[in-house]
Design an enzyme around this catalytic site. Sequence first.
Site, PDB file in Angstrom:
ATOM      1  CB  THR A 115      -0.998  -0.033   1.179  1.00 45.80           C
ATOM      2  OG1 THR A 115      -1.921   1.051   1.040  1.00 45.80           O
ATOM      3  CG2 THR A 115      -0.311   0.068   2.540  1.00 45.80           C
ATOM      4  CG  ASN A 116      -0.474   4.618  -1.350  1.00 45.50           C
ATOM      5  OD1 ASN A 116      -1.128   5.424  -0.701  1.00 45.50           O
ATOM      6  ND2 ASN A 116      -1.005   3.909  -2.336  1.00 45.50           N
ATOM      7  CG  HIS A 117       3.311   6.867   3.341  1.00 48.03           C
ATOM      8  ND1 HIS A 117       3.389   6.106   4.482  1.00 48.03           N
ATOM      9  CD2 HIS A 117       4.532   6.800   2.756  1.00 48.03           C
ATOM     10  CE1 HIS A 117       4.606   5.605   4.597  1.00 48.03           C
ATOM     11  NE2 HIS A 117       5.321   6.004   3.548  1.00 48.03           N
TER      12      HIS A 117
END
Length: 400
Positions: free
Chosen positions: A211-213
């Site tokens: 995933t990412n931030h």
Amino acid sequence: MAGPLADKHVILGVTGSIASYKAVDLASKLVQAGALVDVIMTYGATQFVTPLAFRSITHREVVTETYDVNSEFANEHVALARRADIVVIAPATVNCIAKLAVGLADDPLTTTVIATSAPLLVAPAMDADMYAHPATQENLEKLRRRGVAIAGPAPGRLASGLVGMGRLVEPIDLLGHISATLGRKGDLAGRTIVVSAGGTQEPIDPVRVITNHSSGKMGYALAEAVRDRGARAVLVTAPTGLPNPPLVEVVNVQTADQMAQAVKREVYGADALIMAAAVADYRPASAAEQKIKKSDDELTIELAKTTDILDTVRGNFLRVGFAAESENLVANATDKVIRKSLDLIVANDITDSDSGFGSDTNKVVLIDRELKVDELPLLTKYEVGNRILDRIRDLLANSD
Ligand code: PMT
């Protein structure tokens, strides 16, 4: 920085319910949001909470009597009604709702309601059986037909000990209802705008994801701004820690593939799509069915490209993209607006701590299909949303 309630004159009507104490919190939240709040209490409400509690928070006189010679409103008991941007009754008892339905004006609150042309929002709170009673349902229906906005009630544990429908909607959610009611006839009324938010999660195995931030804050603020300008707001969101915004249609997804399917479905008949989500460009080629066990060996995960949603979803609606960039902001975003033939791109500098991922503020550059560049100052994500919507409103007006 301005939110939807800044400088709005809100009349907060409080009627006699155990939930009256929550109206103190609501008054406080309204004041913090920049609203001018005048509280009108029924006699019943004063039995649960003191007028002093509201006066201490609003720093304004609290109205409890229709004919109070000492009140600044004494000579003109409809003075408040004329000044109001909105009248909110929270909590509204079954008795108050019945009076409103009939049009009675026998106390300062109902007198104000009958004298105002401002929108009215009613938040019922009562026992589940009282709420379910046909008389209450008919009265609420009557109010709805008259254009009154009704918030809740919410399900849950009631003062009687019963569990059912009858709880006052939480003050934080009432703020959303108030903003939406204020903006009902806004400049996007009648439109449908689909917004995506959050960072997609691509499963590696049953416990791990790529995933990412993205916190979802930008997309959620955008969806709220859409709602507050009168449009139907549809939010297709990857998992976030954020609560669902009231009066926004939320579609939950996890992966880029699921987001692609949901966006394709929801955008049908919509006026615009705004992709604020940080969608994974790659996902594990196949997710392991069982948890991958730790071993001393290196682990290689093969990745497969995901579908570019923005690039592949086409139709009779505006397409607005975001470009999260850590370098060459304008050049990279310009490349994307051309390559994906977008109507607008929001170039997002993610190198500053008060901009991009996770922050409440954002610094963006808008680049339109004519490649005109508009650099915006640091704004709240809600205000950034409104700047984007200004552009969408103008583009839609030109294409009508
Ligand atoms: O959620 P927050 O914490 O508030 O942070 C906000 C944000 C930084 C995530 C947001 O403002 C933002 O910039 N979102 C887009 C991030 C991104 O993925 O940018 P990109 O340059 O990789 O993608 C360009 C555009 O194509 C985006 O609109 C993206 O949604 C879209 N895209 C990307 C990949 C893909 N498979 N499908 C897409 O539609």
